[in-house]
Enzyme design. Structure first.
Site, PDB file in Angstrom:
ATOM      1  N   SER A   1       0.872  -1.046   0.009  1.00  0.00           N
ATOM      2  CA  SER A   1       0.008  -0.031   0.016  1.00  0.00           C
ATOM      3  C   SER A   1       0.884   1.433  -0.119  1.00  0.00           C
ATOM      4  O   SER A   1       0.777   2.071   0.774  1.00  0.00           O
ATOM      5  CB  SER A   1      -0.851  -0.017   1.232  1.00  0.00           C
ATOM      6  OG  SER A   1      -1.853  -1.289   1.275  1.00  0.00           O
TER       7      SER A   1
ATOM      8  N   THR B   1       0.901   4.097  -1.748  1.00  0.00           N
ATOM      9  CA  THR B   1       0.265   5.224  -1.784  1.00  0.00           C
ATOM     10  C   THR B   1      -0.373   5.785  -0.422  1.00  0.00           C
ATOM     11  O   THR B   1      -0.214   6.854   0.031  1.00  0.00           O
ATOM     12  CB  THR B   1      -0.691   5.524  -2.889  1.00  0.00           C
ATOM     13  OG1 THR B   1      -0.268   5.644  -4.296  1.00  0.00           O
ATOM     14  CG2 THR B   1      -1.657   6.728  -2.728  1.00  0.00           C
ATOM     15  N   ASP B   2      -0.887   4.921   0.298  1.00  0.00           N
ATOM     16  CA  ASP B   2      -1.463   4.959   1.519  1.00  0.00           C
ATOM     17  C   ASP B   2      -0.312   5.594   2.596  1.00  0.00           C
ATOM     18  O   ASP B   2      -0.561   6.511   3.205  1.00  0.00           O
ATOM     19  CB  ASP B   2      -1.956   3.603   2.116  1.00  0.00           C
ATOM     20  CG  ASP B   2      -3.519   3.269   1.368  1.00  0.00           C
ATOM     21  OD1 ASP B   2      -4.439   3.897   1.607  1.00  0.00           O
ATOM     22  OD2 ASP B   2      -3.325   2.506   0.280  1.00  0.00           O
ATOM     23  N   TYR B   3       0.771   4.849   2.667  1.00  0.00           N
ATOM     24  CA  TYR B   3       1.843   5.300   3.489  1.00  0.00           C
ATOM     25  C   TYR B   3       2.223   6.686   3.165  1.00  0.00           C
ATOM     26  O   TYR B   3       2.703   7.311   4.115  1.00  0.00           O
ATOM     27  CB  TYR B   3       2.959   4.092   3.597  1.00  0.00           C
ATOM     28  CG  TYR B   3       2.638   2.833   4.190  1.00  0.00           C
ATOM     29  CD1 TYR B   3       2.445   2.967   5.722  1.00  0.00           C
ATOM     30  CD2 TYR B   3       2.294   1.807   3.579  1.00  0.00           C
ATOM     31  CE1 TYR B   3       1.975   1.789   6.496  1.00  0.00           C
ATOM     32  CE2 TYR B   3       1.875   0.641   4.350  1.00  0.00           C
ATOM     33  CZ  TYR B   3       1.716   0.541   5.546  1.00  0.00           C
ATOM     34  OH  TYR B   3       1.406  -0.553   6.330  1.00  0.00           O
TER      35      TYR B   3
ATOM     36  N   GLY C   1       0.015   9.223   4.408  1.00  0.00           N
ATOM     37  CA  GLY C   1       0.074   9.168   5.790  1.00  0.00           C
ATOM     38  C   GLY C   1       1.218  10.044   6.445  1.00  0.00           C
ATOM     39  O   GLY C   1       1.345  10.712   7.194  1.00  0.00           O
TER      40      GLY C   1
END
Length: 402
Positions: free
Chosen positions: A169, A171-173, A176
């Site tokens: 993931s 892009t999620d990190y 964040g």
């Protein structure tokens, strides 16, 4: 007056209403450096991250590291009593981090304008797939589709095969990190700048990655070039890419400046390349990228990995072996930097997770505990912070408010 503390975010209270990865990761980064993070989860269910693998003895291993240093309370925001408890918590907090679909909090009567009436200094960090505005603002947003939308996925893979999405993931990190970064900017503005005040922050998944692709924008704008996918670095420097050693290991090498290429030719014993018009400068080498890379690949194939690494390290040429997680666990750099730490787990004993990043000389972060059990801190938060008594808490449980 400076506080005599080692944790730089001590005294900052964050309500984490978010789920899964992107926004929660931002809250975790802030918790690593002393912010009090109170995670609000749905009673009986909790964050869907609790159900994602990998597992050990039915324990969700990802949860321990991604939700470390947080307190967990359960609260049903569909119920009026749940909303009232949240509002009371808002009055005593600095930041809300949320990633509901656009308009959800407003539908519940908990939008920014309403919450600002309770706490004018509140900062609300809002994370969605496509942002709070625009024609796609109401679309469901997940990291992998947002990565494709950003232009990132188009670049990766082989030209004769389908594009490749990141295998985790990513892009999620990245998002964040933007969440933590932007929250700190908002806190600085509120607390340090004259007339500073609370505000809301609009963070989207796709923009977090698109911001890193300025080379695409520049090349298309000025040269009309649509960069197609390649299996490695191309279009920036030559030589660059993934190469195989004599003992069948893979390494990555890049020469992002002419001086670096010069050092590489010295290590190879091929200074004659510098006098060849095809290889004299990076801009020229890019025109002969495949030919340049082949010369380097053929040379690397004559060296074992460790021999190659030492030689190019001595000459100052950027190269790295392509590590598996097993390699990482054994590497001395990771050990000395405490990139992998061991933490107590209530049921698994000792578990390992990534360490604190970055390193501060005066205010180092810390991991106080792994991700909490669902509702583990209900009584602590509701009694000591919000002032509810035991009878009220029993009623909340009876009515499934918590």
């Amino acid at each position: 007056m400076k506080l005599n503390i080692k944790e730089p975010l001590s005294g900052i209270r964050i309500i984490d209403l978010s789920t899964v990865i992107a926004a929660p990761f931002g809250a975790t980064l802030l918790g690593d450096f002393g912010a009090e993070v109170i995670k609000v989860e749905l009673p009986g269910k909790g964050d869907p991250l609790r159900s994602l693998g990998p597992f050990s003895e039915k324990e969700p291993l990802r949860w321990s590291g991604l939700s470390r240093n947080k307190k967990s309370i359960t609260l049903d925001l569909h119920k009026e009593e749940g909303k009232e408890i949240l509002k009371k918590l808002v009055s005593k907090s600095d930041v809300i981090i949320e990633n509901f679909r656009t308009g959800t909090l407003e539908k519940w009567g908990l939008g920014y304008e309403e919450l600002k009436k309770i706490n004018p200094n509140l900062i609300v960090s809002r994370v969605t797939g496509y942002g709070q505005t625009g024609p796609y603002s109401n679309k469901a947003g997940f990291g992998t589709p947002a990565t494709a939308f950003s232009g990132f996925t188009y670049l990766h893979g082989y030209p004769d095969r389908p594009p490749i999405s990141p295998s985790f993931s990513l892009t999620d990190y990245i998002t964040g990190i933007y969440v933590a970064f932007s929250t700190m900017i908002a806190l600085y503005y509120r607390d340090v700048i004259e007339d500073g005040k609370g505000q809301y922050i609009d963070v989207s998944l796709y923009e977090s990655v698109f911001r890193m692709l300025e080379f695409l924008v520049a090349d298309y704008d000025q040269n009309g070039l649509i960069k197609e996918r390649t299996p490695g670095l191309s279009g920036h420097s030559a030589p660059a890419g993934t190469f195989e050693t004599r003992d069948n290991h893979w390494v990555v090498l890049v020469t992002s400046s002419d001086r670096t290429f010069e050092r590489l030719t010295q290590a190879m014993g091929r200074e004659d390349l510098l006098n060849n018009e095809k290889f004299s400068t990076n801009s020229v080498r890019l025109k002969y990228f495949d030919q340049t890379n082949k010369i380097v690949a053929d040379w690397i194939k004559t060296k074992n990995r460790d021999e190659l690494q030492k030689l190019l390290d001595d000459y100052g040429v950027p190269i790295s072996p392509i590590y598996s997680i097993e390699d990482i666990f054994e590497d001395e750099q990771y050990k000395q930097r405490e990139n992998i730490i061991e933490v107590d787990h209530p049921r698994l004993g000792k578990i390992k997770m990534p360490g604190i990043v970055p390193k501060f000389s005066e205010t180092p972060g810390s991991v106080k505990h792994v991700g909490p059990d669902l509702g583990e801190h209900n009584e602590e938060v509701l009694t000591s912070l919000l002032g509810y008594d035991c009878d009220e808490i029993r009623n909340f449980k009876k009515n499934s408010v918590i």
